[in-house]
Design a protein around this motif. Structure first.
Motif, PDB file in Angstrom:
ATOM      1  N   ALA A 105     -26.798 -33.535 -50.187  1.00  0.00           N
ATOM      2  CA  ALA A 105     -25.589 -33.455 -51.019  1.00  0.00           C
ATOM      3  C   ALA A 105     -24.942 -32.076 -50.937  1.00  0.00           C
ATOM      4  CB  ALA A 105     -25.934 -33.790 -52.466  1.00  0.00           C
ATOM      5  N   LYS A 106     -25.771 -31.049 -50.743  1.00  0.00           N
ATOM      6  CA  LYS A 106     -25.249 -29.685 -50.633  1.00  0.00           C
ATOM      7  C   LYS A 106     -24.695 -29.387 -49.234  1.00  0.00           C
ATOM      8  CE  LYS A 106     -28.461 -27.493 -53.955  1.00  0.00           C
ATOM      9  NZ  LYS A 106     -27.496 -26.780 -54.798  1.00  0.00           N
ATOM     10  N   GLY A 107     -25.024 -30.251 -48.275  1.00  0.00           N
ATOM     11  CA  GLY A 107     -24.586 -30.005 -46.905  1.00  0.00           C
ATOM     12  C   GLY A 107     -25.554 -29.175 -46.086  1.00  0.00           C
ATOM     13  N   GLY A 108     -26.741 -28.944 -46.597  1.00  0.00           N
ATOM     14  CA  GLY A 108     -27.747 -28.186 -45.844  1.00  0.00           C
ATOM     15  C   GLY A 108     -28.612 -27.352 -46.762  1.00  0.00           C
ATOM     16  N   PHE A 109     -29.639 -26.751 -46.185  1.00  0.00           N
ATOM     17  CA  PHE A 109     -30.565 -25.921 -46.961  1.00  0.00           C
ATOM     18  C   PHE A 109     -29.937 -24.576 -47.289  1.00  0.00           C
ATOM     19  CE2 PHE A 109     -33.634 -28.853 -45.204  1.00  0.00           C
ATOM     20  CZ  PHE A 109     -34.618 -28.939 -46.190  1.00  0.00           C
ATOM     21  N   PRO A 110     -30.102 -24.095 -48.525  1.00  0.00           N
ATOM     22  CA  PRO A 110     -29.705 -22.714 -48.811  1.00  0.00           C
ATOM     23  C   PRO A 110     -30.633 -21.751 -48.076  1.00  0.00           C
ATOM     24  CG  PRO A 110     -30.897 -23.652 -50.674  1.00  0.00           C
ATOM     25  CD  PRO A 110     -30.690 -24.774 -49.698  1.00  0.00           C
ATOM     26  N   GLU A 111     -30.184 -20.523 -47.846  1.00  0.00           N
ATOM     27  CA  GLU A 111     -30.930 -19.609 -46.997  1.00  0.00           C
ATOM     28  C   GLU A 111     -31.794 -18.617 -47.758  1.00  0.00           C
ATOM     29  OE1 GLU A 111     -28.598 -17.691 -44.037  1.00  0.00           O
ATOM     30  OE2 GLU A 111     -27.585 -19.536 -43.410  1.00  0.00           O
ATOM     31  N   THR A 112     -31.523 -18.389 -49.026  1.00  0.00           N
ATOM     32  CA  THR A 112     -32.265 -17.347 -49.744  1.00  0.00           C
ATOM     33  C   THR A 112     -33.438 -17.938 -50.518  1.00  0.00           C
ATOM     34  OG1 THR A 112     -30.987 -17.462 -51.802  1.00  0.00           O
ATOM     35  CG2 THR A 112     -30.101 -16.081 -50.024  1.00  0.00           C
ATOM     36  N   GLU A 113     -34.426 -17.110 -50.727  1.00  0.00           N
ATOM     37  CA  GLU A 113     -35.619 -17.532 -51.462  1.00  0.00           C
ATOM     38  C   GLU A 113     -35.254 -17.987 -52.876  1.00  0.00           C
ATOM     39  OE1 GLU A 113     -40.057 -15.634 -52.456  1.00  0.00           O
ATOM     40  OE2 GLU A 113     -38.509 -14.422 -51.488  1.00  0.00           O
ATOM     41  N   ALA A 114     -34.365 -17.246 -53.529  1.00  0.00           N
ATOM     42  CA  ALA A 114     -33.978 -17.586 -54.903  1.00  0.00           C
ATOM     43  C   ALA A 114     -33.305 -18.948 -54.966  1.00  0.00           C
ATOM     44  CB  ALA A 114     -33.055 -16.507 -55.467  1.00  0.00           C
ATOM     45  N   GLU A 115     -32.415 -19.239 -54.006  1.00  0.00           N
ATOM     46  CA  GLU A 115     -31.731 -20.535 -53.997  1.00  0.00           C
ATOM     47  C   GLU A 115     -32.692 -21.669 -53.639  1.00  0.00           C
ATOM     48  OE1 GLU A 115     -27.207 -19.884 -52.592  1.00  0.00           O
ATOM     49  OE2 GLU A 115     -28.719 -19.122 -51.182  1.00  0.00           O
TER      50      GLU A 115
END
Length: 350
Positions: A105-115
């Protein structure tokens, strides 16, 4: 110790890295491969409390069947649970589907550890591993192998689990700013192949000169572990009901132990209590033997009861379950404990 230890370890990894289906070669990032974070994430979820050897065939099956996160997000949860059967810790499979759907739904994995930490089912370890390995972010990755290596490097005498805070601090000290993904995988490989729980191969270790436990003469005594508590024993019954060449299976509740999985009907045993012993239908039952299975927090003695009664099985028509072909029982995705019970019952049909 940081520069010396990380440089030595990365040099060792460049030559000795294990070849695994979810890895890039040392020093290689895959910024233009949109499926790379998916493969890293999938492997890390599968590897939690599971050996590499056990994970490889499951990982390859998942990648063939669901080659990207969008495919997994579109999969029925029961199909994913069935494909996961045998890997254990089944909440991981439910979280896998939930996470895939959110990532798609987001269009892909977020890149940061926090996200990454905000995604369903991603704890501190998995978020750090994906950030470091998939995206090249500096992150402190501590699994059981890394925990052991660091406890020995710094001779951390505090027993687990209390020592984990100190272990993470020390791991942070030696994690480099660049190639942190390779460094994390190097630490995992070192723990899996050299700095093993028993009989560590110190003469082959690139970090021997840095290791305080080795200098103290007893590296195998680290990490220090608190005495194990005895696991309670529970008793329950699984019920084998056959009609023609089909067996009656039920779907377990979505939450709780083995949630959402197909299984044989049972008598509601759990980690906290024995089963009540009441069969799902009246009639004559005979013993089909006992299987034993170890869960994380308890061991189970599961009796197998075979239906020998005369009650019309149409009595099950209104029950929450399904008749499943015996010749396709492997496709049902039974959890290991019920697969054991089914094999025991099937042996008596021959």
């Amino acid at each position: 110790m940081e520069d010396s230890a990380s440089t030595k370890l990365l040099d060792w990894y460049d030559t000795h890295a294990r070849t695994l289906p979810w890895r890039s070669p040392p020093g290689v990032q895959r910024p233009f491969d949109r499926n790379w974070p998916y493969r890293v994430w999938l492997s890390e979820v599968m590897l939690q409390q599971t050996t590499v050897a056990a994970v490889i065939p499951y990982f390859e099956t998942f990648i063939r069947r669901w080659p990207d996160v969008e495919a997994l997000a579109s999969a029925p949860e029961e199909d994913v649970m069935a494909a996961w059967a045998g890997l254990g810790y089944y909440s991981r499979a439910r979280n896998l589907v939930a996470c895939a759907r959110e990532v798609a739904a987001k269009g892909g994995f977020p890149e940061t550890e926090a996200e990454l930490l905000q995604l369903p089912g991603l704890g501190a370890y998995t978020a750090a591993a994906v950030a470091a390995i998939a995206f090249g972010q500096r992150a402190v990755v501590v699994d059981a192998n890394v925990e052991r290596v660091v406890a020995r490097l710094f001779a951390i005498a505090e027993p687990l689990p209390a020592a984990r805070k100190r272990i993470r601090e020390c791991a942070d000290q030696i994690t480099p700013d660049t190639r942190s993904g390779d460094f994390a995988q190097a630490m995992m490989d070192l723990g899996a192949t050299i700095c093993t729980s028993r009989d560590p191969k110190c003469l082959l270790c690139p970090l021997t000169g840095n290791c305080a436990a080795r200098a103290g003469g007893d590296p195998a005594s680290f990490p220090v572990k608190a005495p194990k508590k005895a696991r309670p024993e529970r008793h329950g019954t699984a019920y084998w009901i056959v009609q023609g060449r089909e067996v009656w299976l039920v779907r377990r509740p979505g939450k709780g132990m083995l949630g959402g999985m197909r299984s044989l009907p049972d008598d509601s045993w759990s980690a906290r209590k024995n089963g009540h012993g009441t069969a799902p239908i009246a009639g004559a039952w005979r013993s089909g033997g006992v299987v034993q299975h170890g869960f994380t927090h308890f061991s189970l003695h599961l009796s197998v009861a075979l239906y020998d009664g005369q009650t019309p099985l149409s009595a099950l028509d209104d029950a929450d379950g399904e008749w499943w072909p015996l010749d396709r029982l492997d496709d049902a995705g039974l959890p290991t404990v019920f697969a054991k019970a089914a094999r025991l019952a099937l042996a008596q049909l021959v």
